[in-house]
Structures are given as C-alpha cells and as structure tokens.
Motif scaffolding. Structure first.
Motif, short mmCIF file in Angstrom:
data_model
loop_
_atom_site.label_atom_id
_atom_site.label_comp_id
_atom_site.label_asym_id
_atom_site.label_seq_id
_atom_site.Cartn_x
_atom_site.Cartn_y
_atom_site.Cartn_z
N VAL A 98 0.85 -1.20 0.00
CA VAL A 98 0.00 0.00 0.00
C VAL A 98 0.88 1.25 0.00
N ASP A 99 0.73 2.05 -1.02
CA ASP A 99 1.54 3.27 -1.12
C ASP A 99 0.67 4.51 -0.84
N ASP A 100 1.31 5.65 -0.94
CA ASP A 100 0.60 6.90 -0.62
C ASP A 100 -0.61 7.13 -1.53
N ALA A 101 -0.48 6.69 -2.77
CA ALA A 101 -1.59 6.90 -3.71
C ALA A 101 -2.82 6.10 -3.27
N ARG A 102 -2.59 4.87 -2.82
CA ARG A 102 -3.74 4.06 -2.37
C ARG A 102 -4.34 4.62 -1.10
N LEU A 103 -3.46 5.10 -0.23
CA LEU A 103 -3.97 5.70 1.01
C LEU A 103 -4.80 6.94 0.70
N ALA A 104 -4.30 7.74 -0.22
CA ALA A 104 -5.02 8.98 -0.58
C ALA A 104 -6.36 8.63 -1.22
N ALA A 105 -6.37 7.56 -2.03
CA ALA A 105 -7.63 7.16 -2.67
C ALA A 105 -8.63 6.70 -1.62
N ALA A 106 -8.14 5.97 -0.62
CA ALA A 106 -9.05 5.52 0.45
C ALA A 106 -9.59 6.72 1.22
N ARG A 107 -8.68 7.65 1.55
CA ARG A 107 -9.12 8.85 2.30
C ARG A 107 -10.16 9.63 1.53
N GLY A 108 -10.02 9.65 0.21
CA GLY A 108 -10.90 10.52 -0.60
C GLY A 108 -12.11 9.80 -1.18
N ILE A 109 -12.27 8.54 -0.83
CA ILE A 109 -13.27 7.73 -1.55
C ILE A 109 -14.68 8.34 -1.48
N PHE A 110 -15.06 8.84 -0.31
CA PHE A 110 -16.42 9.39 -0.17
C PHE A 110 -16.48 10.87 -0.53
N LEU A 111 -15.31 11.46 -0.78
CA LEU A 111 -15.28 12.89 -1.14
C LEU A 111 -15.52 13.08 -2.64
N ARG A 112 -15.69 11.95 -3.36
CA ARG A 112 -15.88 12.07 -4.80
C ARG A 112 -17.26 12.57 -5.19
N ALA A 113 -18.18 12.57 -4.24
CA ALA A 113 -19.54 13.07 -4.53
C ALA A 113 -20.02 13.83 -3.29
N PRO A 114 -21.02 14.67 -3.43
CA PRO A 114 -21.50 15.42 -2.26
C PRO A 114 -22.02 14.52 -1.15
N SER A 115 -22.67 13.43 -1.51
CA SER A 115 -23.12 12.53 -0.45
C SER A 115 -23.18 11.09 -0.93
N CYS A 116 -23.18 10.22 0.06
CA CYS A 116 -23.25 8.79 -0.22
C CYS A 116 -24.18 8.18 0.82
N VAL A 117 -25.04 7.30 0.38
CA VAL A 117 -25.84 6.53 1.33
C VAL A 117 -25.39 5.08 1.20
N MET A 118 -24.86 4.56 2.30
CA MET A 118 -24.47 3.15 2.30
C MET A 118 -25.72 2.34 2.66
N VAL A 119 -26.13 1.49 1.72
CA VAL A 119 -27.29 0.64 1.98
C VAL A 119 -26.74 -0.70 2.49
N VAL A 120 -27.11 -1.01 3.72
CA VAL A 120 -26.57 -2.20 4.38
C VAL A 120 -27.60 -3.31 4.33
N SER A 121 -27.17 -4.45 3.82
CA SER A 121 -28.02 -5.64 3.87
C SER A 121 -27.87 -6.21 5.28
N SER A 122 -28.99 -6.26 5.98
CA SER A 122 -28.95 -6.64 7.39
C SER A 122 -29.99 -7.73 7.64
N PRO A 123 -29.68 -8.95 7.16
CA PRO A 123 -30.69 -10.01 7.25
C PRO A 123 -30.97 -10.42 8.69
N LYS A 124 -32.22 -10.81 8.93
CA LYS A 124 -32.62 -11.23 10.28
C LYS A 124 -32.96 -12.72 10.23
N PRO A 125 -32.74 -13.43 11.33
CA PRO A 125 -33.14 -14.83 11.34
C PRO A 125 -34.64 -14.91 11.11
#
Ligand SMILES: Cc1cc2nc3c(=O)[nH]c(=O)nc-3n(C[C@H](O)[C@H](O)[C@H](O)COP(=O)(O)O)c2cc1C
Length: 209
Positions: A98-125
C-alpha cells in the motif's frame, strides 16, 4: 433544479386503500432512459439532509417479504465523508504494497460526490424468509434510492468497490459481522450529461415457457 422533500406525498397509513398504480408516463420515461453518473463526474450540489431523509423513506417501501426490513441506511455526507475515508485508510495502512496513492484514494473515496448513502443488507433470522430474499430486498432498496434521486433531480450511482468486500472495512464503517454492503449510492449533480453505454438488453434473455 431539484424537487424538495415536500414534493413527495405522505405514505399511506396502514390499512388505507392505496391508489398508486396508474398510468405514469414520467415513470416510464425514467425507467427507459435512466443512467448512472460516473463517479468522476459528480459535483455539488447534493441532496440536503431533508432530501436524503425523504429518499431513504421512499426506499423503505421496497417489497419486503415478512415485513422484516432487512436493510439499514448509513448517510455519509459533509464532514463524515473524510472521517469515513480516514477509517478506510487506517484499515489498509499496514497492508503489503500500500503506497501513498492508495492511502489517498481511500481517504478521498467518499469525497468524490457530495453525499453517499451506504445501503446495508442486514438479514434477520427468519423461519419463513430465506436470506436470499432478504438480500434482494436490500438490492431493491438501492435501486429505489437511485430512482428516487433521479426523480428528485439528482445524479446517482450505485457502486460497491473494495470496502464492500473487505471485512475489516465493513467493520470500520460500523457493519456487524452478518451484514453486507448492498451498495454505496452516491448522490449529487452531474458535471456533464451521461452518455449511453453498451448494455445487456432483453435480446436472447427472454423465453416463454
Ligand atoms: C451491486 C452492484 C454493484 C456495482 N458496483 C460497481 C462498482 O463497484 N463500480 C462500477 O463502476 N460500477 C458498479 N456497478 C454498476 C453501476 O451501478 C452502473 O450500473 C454502471 O455504471 C452502468 O450504468 P447504468 O446504471 O447507467 O447502466 C454496480 C452495480 C450493482 C448492481
């Protein structure tokens, strides 16, 4: 121009007759012509907190066998985008290669758009609803969110990428062991119009029994 949350009618009350199924040319046009926006093409403005809440509320109206609600939504917008990205960078910081470029990409991943909604699959028994059906309901919630956002006037994209498939990343984003990322639905305004792409059509994919 986007539509305010107040443009969305109230959901019907339990046991109220629902007359939502009627001819709707605008809905057909949206389905016929919808396109996701490339992640590199997102710009401000994104939906306001009110608009995001309203879109999520619409998305909970997806088909849901057994009334389980096998999904939940995590809003990542504003300052939270950098915090969530930093959490992902910490996950991979000591990984081999992992180099600086990958770290920077991870840091900026959600900054690529104004907002993000993470939809979580949360199955129940459930004795009657297989997990598979619960996963599909979460996928439907992603599509409902995307369509709702388009109808409100926003660009959107449903993507997953590596954080969805790295158990450490899921934990860093607050998911429990049994939960999965159904999608990161990015929302904002398109910097340029989307161009139609080659796509799988119904040709060769339909038979009649
Ligand atoms: C569950 C799921 C995950 C996806 N993940 C990605 C992804 O990580 N990266 C990507 O470029 N597209 C991904 N896509 C595809 C995009 O959502 C989108 O369909 C594609 O860019 C084509 O655009 P369209 O929606 O206009 O057809 C995913 C789609 C689905 C259903």
């Amino acid at each position: 121009m986007t539509l305010p949350a107040s443009a969305i009618p109230a959901a019907p009350k339990e046991n109220e007759p629902v007359n939502a199924v009627n001819e709707n040319a605008a809905m057909l046009a949206l389905l016929a012509r919808r396109r996701s926006t490339k992640i590199a093409h997102f710009a401000e403005p994104g939906p306001s907190p009110d608009q995001i809440d309203a879109l999520i509320a619409l998305s909970t109206r997806v088909p849901d066998h057994g009334k389980i609600g096998p999904w939940r939504f995590v809003v990542i917008d504003g300052d939270a985008r950098a915090r969530a990205g930093e959490a992902l960078a910490q996950v991979i910081a000591n990984d081999a290669g992992v180099d600086d470029a990958r770290l920077a990409a991870a840091r900026g991943i959600f900054l690529r758009a104004p907002s993000c909604v993470m939809v979580v699959s949360s199955p129940k028994p459930s004795p009657k609803v297989p997990e598979w059906e619960q996963f599909m309901s979460a996928g439907a919630a992603c599509f409902a969110l995307l369509l709702g956002a388009h109808a409100m006037g926003f660009a959107g994209a449903w993507i997953t990428e590596w954080p969805a498939f790295d158990a450490r990343a899921r934990k860093a984003l607050g998911l429990a062991d049994h939960e999965q990322v159904a999608g990161f639905v990015y929302l904002g305004t398109a910097r340029e119009p989307a161009i139609e792409r080659v796509r799988a059509t119904s040709e060769g994919r339909v038979t009649r029994f």
